[in-house]
Design a protein around this motif. Sequence first.
Motif, PDB file in Angstrom:
ATOM      1  N   SER A  12      37.420  48.058  41.202  1.00 27.05           N
ATOM      2  CA  SER A  12      36.523  47.013  40.724  1.00 27.05           C
ATOM      3  C   SER A  12      35.079  47.418  40.967  1.00 27.05           C
ATOM      4  O   SER A  12      34.791  48.302  41.781  1.00 27.05           O
ATOM      5  N   LEU A  13      34.168  46.758  40.297  1.00 29.00           N
ATOM      6  CA  LEU A  13      32.753  47.099  40.424  1.00 29.00           C
ATOM      7  C   LEU A  13      32.235  46.889  41.841  1.00 29.00           C
ATOM      8  O   LEU A  13      31.271  47.536  42.261  1.00 29.00           O
ATOM      9  N   ILE A  17      40.408  48.242  45.157  1.00 37.16           N
ATOM     10  CA  ILE A  17      41.434  48.856  44.323  1.00 37.16           C
ATOM     11  C   ILE A  17      42.684  47.996  44.205  1.00 37.16           C
ATOM     12  O   ILE A  17      43.597  48.344  43.459  1.00 37.16           O
ATOM     13  N   ALA A  18      42.717  46.884  44.927  1.00 39.06           N
ATOM     14  CA  ALA A  18      43.843  45.948  44.826  1.00 39.06           C
ATOM     15  C   ALA A  18      43.392  44.606  45.387  1.00 39.06           C
ATOM     16  O   ALA A  18      42.502  44.556  46.252  1.00 39.06           O
ATOM     17  N   PRO A  19      43.994  43.517  44.912  1.00 35.99           N
ATOM     18  CA  PRO A  19      43.669  42.208  45.489  1.00 35.99           C
ATOM     19  C   PRO A  19      44.128  42.124  46.930  1.00 35.99           C
ATOM     20  O   PRO A  19      44.977  42.893  47.390  1.00 35.99           O
ATOM     21  N   GLU A  20      43.553  41.192  47.636  1.00 32.49           N
ATOM     22  CA  GLU A  20      43.924  40.964  49.025  1.00 32.49           C
ATOM     23  C   GLU A  20      45.302  40.309  49.100  1.00 32.49           C
ATOM     24  O   GLU A  20      45.598  39.386  48.345  1.00 32.49           O
ATOM     25  N   ARG A  30      49.326  35.038  41.238  1.00 26.31           N
ATOM     26  CA  ARG A  30      47.874  35.170  41.311  1.00 26.31           C
ATOM     27  C   ARG A  30      47.490  36.613  41.612  1.00 26.31           C
ATOM     28  O   ARG A  30      46.555  37.151  41.012  1.00 26.31           O
ATOM     29  N   TRP A  31      48.212  37.240  42.545  1.00 30.91           N
ATOM     30  CA  TRP A  31      47.947  38.637  42.890  1.00 30.91           C
ATOM     31  C   TRP A  31      48.137  39.520  41.665  1.00 30.91           C
ATOM     32  O   TRP A  31      47.289  40.366  41.356  1.00 30.91           O
ATOM     33  N   MET A  32      49.244  39.319  40.931  1.00 29.33           N
ATOM     34  CA  MET A  32      49.524  40.137  39.762  1.00 29.33           C
ATOM     35  C   MET A  32      48.492  39.927  38.672  1.00 29.33           C
ATOM     36  O   MET A  32      48.080  40.879  37.997  1.00 29.33           O
ATOM     37  N   ALA A  33      48.050  38.682  38.475  1.00 35.49           N
ATOM     38  CA  ALA A  33      47.053  38.402  37.438  1.00 35.49           C
ATOM     39  C   ALA A  33      45.751  39.134  37.730  1.00 35.49           C
ATOM     40  O   ALA A  33      45.119  39.709  36.830  1.00 35.49           O
ATOM     41  N   GLN A  34      45.357  39.152  39.002  1.00 33.99           N
ATOM     42  CA  GLN A  34      44.125  39.828  39.378  1.00 33.99           C
ATOM     43  C   GLN A  34      44.272  41.342  39.233  1.00 33.99           C
ATOM     44  O   GLN A  34      43.369  42.024  38.741  1.00 33.99           O
ATOM     45  N   TRP A  35      45.424  41.865  39.636  1.00 38.45           N
ATOM     46  CA  TRP A  35      45.680  43.298  39.508  1.00 38.45           C
ATOM     47  C   TRP A  35      45.716  43.715  38.037  1.00 38.45           C
ATOM     48  O   TRP A  35      45.174  44.766  37.658  1.00 38.45           O
ATOM     49  N   PHE A 173      36.024  41.408  42.386  1.00 38.04           N
ATOM     50  CA  PHE A 173      37.096  40.794  43.174  1.00 38.04           C
ATOM     51  C   PHE A 173      36.556  39.875  44.263  1.00 38.04           C
ATOM     52  O   PHE A 173      37.140  38.861  44.571  1.00 38.04           O
ATOM     53  N   GLY A 174      35.471  40.280  44.920  1.00 38.64           N
ATOM     54  CA  GLY A 174      34.961  39.498  46.039  1.00 38.64           C
ATOM     55  C   GLY A 174      35.629  39.820  47.349  1.00 38.64           C
ATOM     56  O   GLY A 174      34.990  39.812  48.405  1.00 38.64           O
ATOM     57  N   SER A 175      36.926  40.102  47.308  1.00 38.07           N
ATOM     58  CA  SER A 175      37.669  40.515  48.501  1.00 38.07           C
ATOM     59  C   SER A 175      38.885  41.293  48.021  1.00 38.07           C
ATOM     60  O   SER A 175      39.235  41.267  46.842  1.00 38.07           O
TER      61      SER A 175
END
Length: 211
Positions: A12-13, A17-20, A30-35, A173-175
């Motif tokens: 991500s900018l 490289i992966a959601p928390e 939610r994790w999959m949607a962000q990934w 992502f923010g985190s």
Amino acid sequence: MAGKVFFSVTMSLDGFIAPEERMDDPDVQRWMAQWMELQQWIFPQRFFRENLKLGEGGEEGRDNDIVRETFERTGASVMGKRMFDLGEQAWPEEAPFHTPVFVVTHEKRDPWERPGGTTFHFVNDGIETALDRAREAAGDRDVRIAGGGATILEYVNASLIDEFSIALSPVLFGSGIRLFEGVDASRVALEPVRAEPTQRVTHLTYAIRER
């Protein structure tokens, strides 16, 4: 002559490289949607679709070329146990590697052969042994450190990576899991190799040198 050791990830900018993964919020969807949002550049690519047998068609262009080139240069892969555990549930029966894969783990397990040329080998005595075995299997092609982030970082801090590529995605992502969280910056110097912007992402490649 042995090939290079490299990794290739989408980031991500803001550097993730992966959601928390939050134990207090085990929302897999939610994790999959962000990934999926992070990786959205790769799903339309023709080579990616063909490799995962997602159907005919797809985009052709520099993004597609880079996906294909990354696959073709890889003679063997190394990954951590956490990534394997997630992939074992998510990959199709014909896993997408089509080469030997060496899993760094404390678990003792016989090799797991999948259709299409992928065989997972489980290595119990450290990252260097896993890399040695991967180099031998790869021959004159390159070894890819597939992930996850903690495994990549171990190899970077051990000065075992020759170069890496990042597909910089226009997503915040923010985190989450930072690519270089905990890197030993006193030992690692980067040399720019290539920067290629496309309509979807910016591809950045760096060589790693010891300071």
